[in-house]
Design a protein around this motif. Structure first.
Motif, short mmCIF file in Angstrom:
data_model
loop_
_atom_site.label_atom_id
_atom_site.label_comp_id
_atom_site.label_asym_id
_atom_site.label_seq_id
_atom_site.Cartn_x
_atom_site.Cartn_y
_atom_site.Cartn_z
N ALA A 182 1.22 7.09 2.73
CA ALA A 182 2.04 6.82 1.55
C ALA A 182 1.57 5.55 0.84
CB ALA A 182 3.51 6.70 1.95
N SER A 183 1.13 4.57 1.60
CA SER A 183 0.62 3.33 1.00
C SER A 183 -0.64 3.60 0.20
CB SER A 183 0.35 2.28 2.09
OG SER A 183 1.55 1.93 2.74
N SER A 184 -1.50 4.42 0.75
CA SER A 184 -2.73 4.79 0.05
C SER A 184 -2.41 5.48 -1.27
CB SER A 184 -3.59 5.68 0.94
OG SER A 184 -4.80 5.97 0.33
N THR A 185 -1.46 6.39 -1.25
CA THR A 185 -1.03 7.09 -2.46
C THR A 185 -0.46 6.12 -3.49
OG1 THR A 185 -0.59 9.10 -1.19
CG2 THR A 185 0.52 8.90 -3.32
N ALA A 186 0.17 5.04 -3.03
CA ALA A 186 0.79 4.05 -3.92
C ALA A 186 -0.22 3.02 -4.44
CB ALA A 186 1.93 3.34 -3.19
N GLY A 187 -1.50 3.17 -4.09
CA GLY A 187 -2.51 2.27 -4.63
C GLY A 187 -3.06 1.23 -3.68
N PHE A 188 -2.62 1.25 -2.43
CA PHE A 188 -3.17 0.32 -1.44
C PHE A 188 -4.48 0.92 -0.92
CE2 PHE A 188 1.20 -0.83 -1.77
CZ PHE A 188 1.19 -2.21 -1.65
N VAL A 189 -5.48 0.07 -0.76
CA VAL A 189 -6.81 0.53 -0.39
C VAL A 189 -7.06 0.25 1.09
CG1 VAL A 189 -9.28 0.23 -0.82
CG2 VAL A 189 -7.65 0.18 -2.72
N ALA A 190 -7.49 1.30 1.79
CA ALA A 190 -7.82 1.21 3.22
C ALA A 190 -6.70 0.58 4.04
CB ALA A 190 -9.14 0.46 3.43
N PRO A 191 -5.48 1.11 3.92
CA PRO A 191 -4.38 0.53 4.71
C PRO A 191 -4.62 0.73 6.20
CG PRO A 191 -3.66 2.53 3.59
CD PRO A 191 -5.05 2.24 3.12
N GLU A 192 -4.43 -0.33 6.94
CA GLU A 192 -4.67 -0.34 8.38
C GLU A 192 -3.48 -1.00 9.06
OE1 GLU A 192 -7.86 -2.54 11.40
OE2 GLU A 192 -8.11 -2.74 9.24
N THR A 193 -2.82 -0.27 9.95
CA THR A 193 -1.71 -0.86 10.71
C THR A 193 -2.27 -1.48 11.98
OG1 THR A 193 -1.23 1.33 11.61
CG2 THR A 193 0.12 0.59 9.75
N LEU A 194 -1.68 -2.60 12.37
CA LEU A 194 -2.21 -3.37 13.48
C LEU A 194 -1.14 -3.83 14.44
CD1 LEU A 194 -4.16 -5.10 10.90
CD2 LEU A 194 -5.32 -4.83 13.06
N VAL A 195 -1.57 -4.04 15.66
CA VAL A 195 -0.87 -4.71 16.75
C VAL A 195 0.47 -4.06 17.04
CG1 VAL A 195 -0.14 -6.92 17.68
CG2 VAL A 195 -2.04 -6.84 16.09
N ASN A 196 1.48 -4.40 16.30
CA ASN A 196 2.82 -3.86 16.51
C ASN A 196 3.26 -3.15 15.24
OD1 ASN A 196 3.16 -4.97 19.12
ND2 ASN A 196 3.63 -6.95 18.20
N THR A 197 4.32 -2.46 15.33
CA THR A 197 4.89 -1.79 14.17
C THR A 197 5.23 -2.80 13.09
OG1 THR A 197 5.82 -0.16 15.65
CG2 THR A 197 6.80 -0.30 13.48
N GLY A 198 4.94 -2.44 11.85
CA GLY A 198 5.34 -3.27 10.73
C GLY A 198 4.31 -4.28 10.29
N ASN A 199 3.06 -4.10 10.72
CA ASN A 199 1.97 -4.97 10.29
C ASN A 199 0.89 -4.11 9.66
OD1 ASN A 199 3.04 -7.37 11.65
ND2 ASN A 199 2.42 -6.35 13.54
N MET A 200 0.52 -4.46 8.44
CA MET A 200 -0.52 -3.71 7.76
C MET A 200 -1.45 -4.68 7.05
SD MET A 200 -0.19 -0.93 4.63
CE MET A 200 0.36 0.47 5.63
N LEU A 201 -2.72 -4.34 7.02
CA LEU A 201 -3.70 -5.00 6.16
C LEU A 201 -4.14 -3.95 5.16
CD1 LEU A 201 -5.92 -6.89 8.75
CD2 LEU A 201 -4.19 -7.88 7.23
N ALA A 202 -4.18 -4.33 3.88
CA ALA A 202 -4.60 -3.39 2.86
C ALA A 202 -5.06 -4.15 1.63
CB ALA A 202 -3.45 -2.45 2.47
N GLY A 203 -6.02 -3.57 0.95
CA GLY A 203 -6.42 -4.10 -0.34
C GLY A 203 -5.42 -3.66 -1.39
#
Length: 184
Positions: free
Chosen positions: A31-52
């Protein structure tokens, strides 16, 4: 990651087992990718994302909020956005080096939605926890089981406003991965 596209750490507040039933991490990434975030990556625990994201941190937060609401998550699931540079600054300051090394899961970093949270009350804090302010964040050495610090946690929520926290290990891992992505 393209150097022209900013990278953000997106930290969600109030994510846990109940919200997992509404939004799995793979669904959040899609859903993040569809909303314009690039290469969304979730990390470590729930609720952490890195994205362009093509915009500033405020625009990234504003774009992420409807993504979460689309899963039926309430307003209590808040978005707090930080840059990799902000994460690195926290780690570099390392005001609790001994605690971070010996008790990283009992060392918390509080990230606030407000640009300038009110920390005026800290000088009156009389608990066993040690509190440090680093660039409008709180770094707390709980020095005990975090669950025993309910009074301090409620005080932070009440006096500093909307926030989310991560332990030192999670903060470090997010900063390290963000730095790697910036080099890619």
């Amino acid at each position: 990651m393209s150097s022209s596209l900013p990278l953000y750490a997106i930290l969600l507040r109030a994510i846990g087992p109940v919200t997992h039933k509404l939004m799995r991490m793979e669904q959040w990434r899609a859903a993040s990718s569809t909303a314009g975030f690039v290469a969304p990556e979730t990390l470590v625990n729930t609720g952490n994302m890195l994205a362009g994201f093509d915009g500033d941190a405020t625009a990234a937060r504003n774009a992420m909020e409807p993504v979460l609401r689309g899963f039926g998550l309430g307003e209590n699931v808040a978005v707090i956005v930080r840059t990799p540079a902000q994460l690195r600054k926290l780690l570099k300051a390392d005001p609790i080096a001994e605690a971070a090394a010996q008790r990283p899961s009992q060392t918390g970093v509080y990230f606030f939605a407000a640009a300038k949270p009110d920390f005026g009350w800290i000088s009156d804090h009389d608990g066993p926890e040690l509190i440090h302010v680093v660039a409008d964040h709180l770094v707390v050495d709980f020095s005990q089981d975090v669950a025993q610090s309910g009074r301090l946690i409620r005080k932070i929520d009440k006096l500093c406003g909307l926030n989310t926290s991560r332990n030192w290990n999670t903060t470090r891992k997010l900063a390290e991965r963000a730095s790697q992505r910036e080099k890619e």
